[in-house]
Design a protein around this motif. Structure first.
Motif, PDB file in Angstrom:
ATOM      1  N   HIS A  28      -2.520  12.139  -3.456  1.00 30.95           N
ATOM      2  CA  HIS A  28      -1.251  11.776  -2.820  1.00 30.95           C
ATOM      3  C   HIS A  28      -1.379  11.732  -1.302  1.00 30.95           C
ATOM      4  CE1 HIS A  28       1.572  11.340  -6.085  1.00 30.95           C
ATOM      5  NE2 HIS A  28       1.096  12.429  -6.657  1.00 30.95           N
ATOM      6  N   ILE A  29      -2.152  12.659  -0.748  1.00 32.16           N
ATOM      7  CA  ILE A  29      -2.363  12.644   0.702  1.00 32.16           C
ATOM      8  C   ILE A  29      -3.138  11.393   1.109  1.00 32.16           C
ATOM      9  CG2 ILE A  29      -3.541  13.842   2.589  1.00 32.16           C
ATOM     10  CD1 ILE A  29      -2.853  16.474   1.094  1.00 32.16           C
ATOM     11  N   ILE A  30      -4.173  11.061   0.331  1.00 28.73           N
ATOM     12  CA  ILE A  30      -4.958   9.864   0.632  1.00 28.73           C
ATOM     13  C   ILE A  30      -4.110   8.610   0.462  1.00 28.73           C
ATOM     14  CG2 ILE A  30      -6.925   8.478  -0.132  1.00 28.73           C
ATOM     15  CD1 ILE A  30      -8.343  11.134  -0.763  1.00 28.73           C
ATOM     16  N   LEU A  31      -3.265   8.579  -0.570  1.00 31.72           N
ATOM     17  CA  LEU A  31      -2.393   7.422  -0.803  1.00 31.72           C
ATOM     18  C   LEU A  31      -1.426   7.222   0.358  1.00 31.72           C
ATOM     19  CD1 LEU A  31      -1.350   5.153  -2.643  1.00 31.72           C
ATOM     20  CD2 LEU A  31       0.098   6.846  -3.751  1.00 31.72           C
ATOM     21  N   LEU A  32      -0.829   8.285   0.838  1.00 26.56           N
ATOM     22  CA  LEU A  32       0.066   8.177   1.991  1.00 26.56           C
ATOM     23  C   LEU A  32      -0.693   7.680   3.223  1.00 26.56           C
ATOM     24  CD1 LEU A  32       2.881   8.595   3.177  1.00 26.56           C
ATOM     25  CD2 LEU A  32       2.205  10.943   3.697  1.00 26.56           C
ATOM     26  N   GLY A  33      -1.894   8.200   3.432  1.00 20.80           N
ATOM     27  CA  GLY A  33      -2.709   7.731   4.551  1.00 20.80           C
ATOM     28  C   GLY A  33      -3.080   6.265   4.412  1.00 20.80           C
ATOM     29  N   ALA A  34      -3.367   5.832   3.183  1.00 19.55           N
ATOM     30  CA  ALA A  34      -3.715   4.422   2.957  1.00 19.55           C
ATOM     31  C   ALA A  34      -2.522   3.514   3.217  1.00 19.55           C
ATOM     32  CB  ALA A  34      -4.222   4.230   1.531  1.00 19.55           C
ATOM     33  N   ILE A  35      -1.340   3.940   2.800  1.00 17.84           N
ATOM     34  CA  ILE A  35      -0.137   3.136   3.045  1.00 17.84           C
ATOM     35  C   ILE A  35       0.102   2.984   4.546  1.00 17.84           C
ATOM     36  CG2 ILE A  35       2.384   3.142   2.846  1.00 17.84           C
ATOM     37  CD1 ILE A  35       2.024   4.336   0.046  1.00 17.84           C
ATOM     38  N   ILE A  36      -0.046   4.080   5.268  1.00 12.49           N
ATOM     39  CA  ILE A  36       0.164   4.029   6.714  1.00 12.49           C
ATOM     40  C   ILE A  36      -0.914   3.187   7.390  1.00 12.49           C
ATOM     41  CG2 ILE A  36       0.158   5.446   8.810  1.00 12.49           C
ATOM     42  CD1 ILE A  36       1.504   7.653   7.090  1.00 12.49           C
ATOM     43  N   ALA A  37      -2.171   3.366   6.974  1.00 10.35           N
ATOM     44  CA  ALA A  37      -3.270   2.619   7.600  1.00 10.35           C
ATOM     45  C   ALA A  37      -3.149   1.121   7.320  1.00 10.35           C
ATOM     46  CB  ALA A  37      -4.605   3.145   7.078  1.00 10.35           C
ATOM     47  N   TYR A  38      -2.877   0.747   6.067  1.00 12.12           N
ATOM     48  CA  TYR A  38      -2.716  -0.673   5.749  1.00 12.12           C
ATOM     49  C   TYR A  38      -1.497  -1.253   6.472  1.00 12.12           C
ATOM     50  CZ  TYR A  38      -6.281  -1.186   2.123  1.00 12.12           C
ATOM     51  OH  TYR A  38      -7.461  -1.289   1.453  1.00 12.12           O
ATOM     52  N   LEU A  59       6.551  -3.249  12.232  1.00 12.46           N
ATOM     53  CA  LEU A  59       6.470  -2.531  10.969  1.00 12.46           C
ATOM     54  C   LEU A  59       7.750  -1.740  10.744  1.00 12.46           C
ATOM     55  CD1 LEU A  59       4.796  -1.429   8.547  1.00 12.46           C
ATOM     56  CD2 LEU A  59       3.950   0.316  10.106  1.00 12.46           C
ATOM     57  N   ASN A  60       8.388  -1.956   9.612  1.00 14.44           N
ATOM     58  CA  ASN A  60       9.584  -1.202   9.235  1.00 14.44           C
ATOM     59  C   ASN A  60       9.276  -0.492   7.926  1.00 14.44           C
ATOM     60  OD1 ASN A  60      11.032  -2.463  11.376  1.00 14.44           O
ATOM     61  ND2 ASN A  60      11.268  -4.251  10.074  1.00 14.44           N
ATOM     62  N   THR A  61       9.242   0.837   7.978  1.00 14.96           N
ATOM     63  CA  THR A  61       8.939   1.583   6.760  1.00 14.96           C
ATOM     64  C   THR A  61      10.114   1.523   5.807  1.00 14.96           C
ATOM     65  OG1 THR A  61       9.683   3.642   7.746  1.00 14.96           O
ATOM     66  CG2 THR A  61       7.336   3.132   7.907  1.00 14.96           C
ATOM     67  N   TYR A  62       9.805   1.657   4.539  1.00 15.67           N
ATOM     68  CA  TYR A  62      10.801   1.588   3.488  1.00 15.67           C
ATOM     69  C   TYR A  62      10.639   2.817   2.611  1.00 15.67           C
ATOM     70  CZ  TYR A  62      13.893  -0.889   0.244  1.00 15.67           C
ATOM     71  OH  TYR A  62      14.948  -1.242  -0.537  1.00 15.67           O
ATOM     72  N   ILE A  63      11.459   2.970   1.617  1.00 15.00           N
ATOM     73  CA  ILE A  63      11.455   4.159   0.781  1.00 15.00           C
ATOM     74  C   ILE A  63      10.150   4.340   0.017  1.00 15.00           C
ATOM     75  CG2 ILE A  63      12.480   3.130  -1.275  1.00 15.00           C
ATOM     76  CD1 ILE A  63      14.214   5.783  -1.293  1.00 15.00           C
ATOM     77  N   GLY A  64       9.411   3.283  -0.184  1.00 12.39           N
ATOM     78  CA  GLY A  64       8.133   3.384  -0.874  1.00 12.39           C
ATOM     79  C   GLY A  64       7.108   4.212  -0.124  1.00 12.39           C
ATOM     80  N   THR A  65       7.283   4.344   1.181  1.00 13.95           N
ATOM     81  CA  THR A  65       6.380   5.174   1.969  1.00 13.95           C
ATOM     82  C   THR A  65       6.585   6.648   1.657  1.00 13.95           C
ATOM     83  OG1 THR A  65       6.501   3.516   3.708  1.00 13.95           O
ATOM     84  CG2 THR A  65       5.578   5.629   4.319  1.00 13.95           C
ATOM     85  N   ALA A  66       7.779   7.037   1.281  1.00 17.16           N
ATOM     86  CA  ALA A  66       8.083   8.440   0.981  1.00 17.16           C
ATOM     87  C   ALA A  66       7.725   8.836  -0.447  1.00 17.16           C
ATOM     88  CB  ALA A  66       9.562   8.710   1.223  1.00 17.16           C
ATOM     89  N   LEU A  67       7.421   7.875  -1.304  1.00 18.53           N
ATOM     90  CA  LEU A  67       7.117   8.200  -2.696  1.00 18.53           C
ATOM     91  C   LEU A  67       5.887   9.094  -2.865  1.00 18.53           C
ATOM     92  CD1 LEU A  67       8.034   4.899  -4.559  1.00 18.53           C
ATOM     93  CD2 LEU A  67       9.272   7.049  -4.536  1.00 18.53           C
ATOM     94  N   PRO A  68       4.798   8.918  -2.101  1.00 17.57           N
ATOM     95  CA  PRO A  68       3.689   9.870  -2.237  1.00 17.57           C
ATOM     96  C   PRO A  68       4.064  11.297  -1.851  1.00 17.57           C
ATOM     97  CG  PRO A  68       2.904   7.878  -1.200  1.00 17.57           C
ATOM     98  CD  PRO A  68       4.400   7.761  -1.287  1.00 17.57           C
ATOM     99  N   VAL A  69       4.979  11.450  -0.916  1.00 22.20           N
ATOM    100  CA  VAL A  69       5.426  12.790  -0.523  1.00 22.20           C
ATOM    101  C   VAL A  69       6.212  13.433  -1.666  1.00 22.20           C
ATOM    102  CG1 VAL A  69       6.829  14.089   1.118  1.00 22.20           C
ATOM    103  CG2 VAL A  69       5.461  12.157   1.910  1.00 22.20           C
TER     104      VAL A  69
END
Length: 153
Positions: free
Chosen positions: A94-104, A116-126
């Protein structure tokens, strides 16, 4: 199997990870246009017309793993050692997935010269991380209960 609370937490963690395939992680806007020109999903960068321009293999790989591994942990309810190992792998994933979402997200934003506008999908790994953490705590409580009952024999 259903009587243990970690079963519920593992199931909810799998559902939350599967939601990443349906809910976009980020929106990109080009210029002053307020509508999203591009969206970042678990599969990749999707244009406004629905076609995928680039694939995000890191997000896709970890999204699939984070969807399958909680189900495997749920089904291995007789083996608490395996559940602990899978839970630890899930937490790291989950930590790697969140990092990958942010990096991509930042990489695509700089390539497209878009905001870049974050959406609720960014919070799903948390949220998934919290659910797996609760499941791990349930597994550890079960182990403590088994150890305490073996002491009384």
């Amino acid at each position: 199997m259903i009587q243990r609370i970690q079963t519920v937490w593992f199931f909810l963690a799998a559902v939350v990870a599967a939601l990443l395939f349906c809910i976009p992680a980020s929106h990109f806007t080009v210029g002053s246009d307020s509508e999203a020109a591009f969206t970042l999903t678990a599969i990749g960068l999707r244009g406004a017309d629905g076609t995928y321009l680039r694939f995000a293999w890191g997000i896709l790989t970890f999204s699939i793993l984070e969807t399958i591994l909680p189900i495997v942990a749920l089904l291995s309810y007789k083996n608490r050692k395996r559940q602990r190992l899978l839970s630890t792998c899930l937490l790291l994933g989950h930590i790697i997935l969140l990092g990958a979402i942010i990096a991509y997200g930042y990489a695509y934003a700089s390539d497209l010269k878009a905001s870049l506008n974050t959406y609720i999908g960014t919070a799903l790994p948390v949220v998934g991380y919290i659910l797996v953490r609760l499941a791990l705590r349930g597994v550890q409580k079960d182990e403590e209960l088994i150890r305490s009952t073996e002491r009384f024999r």
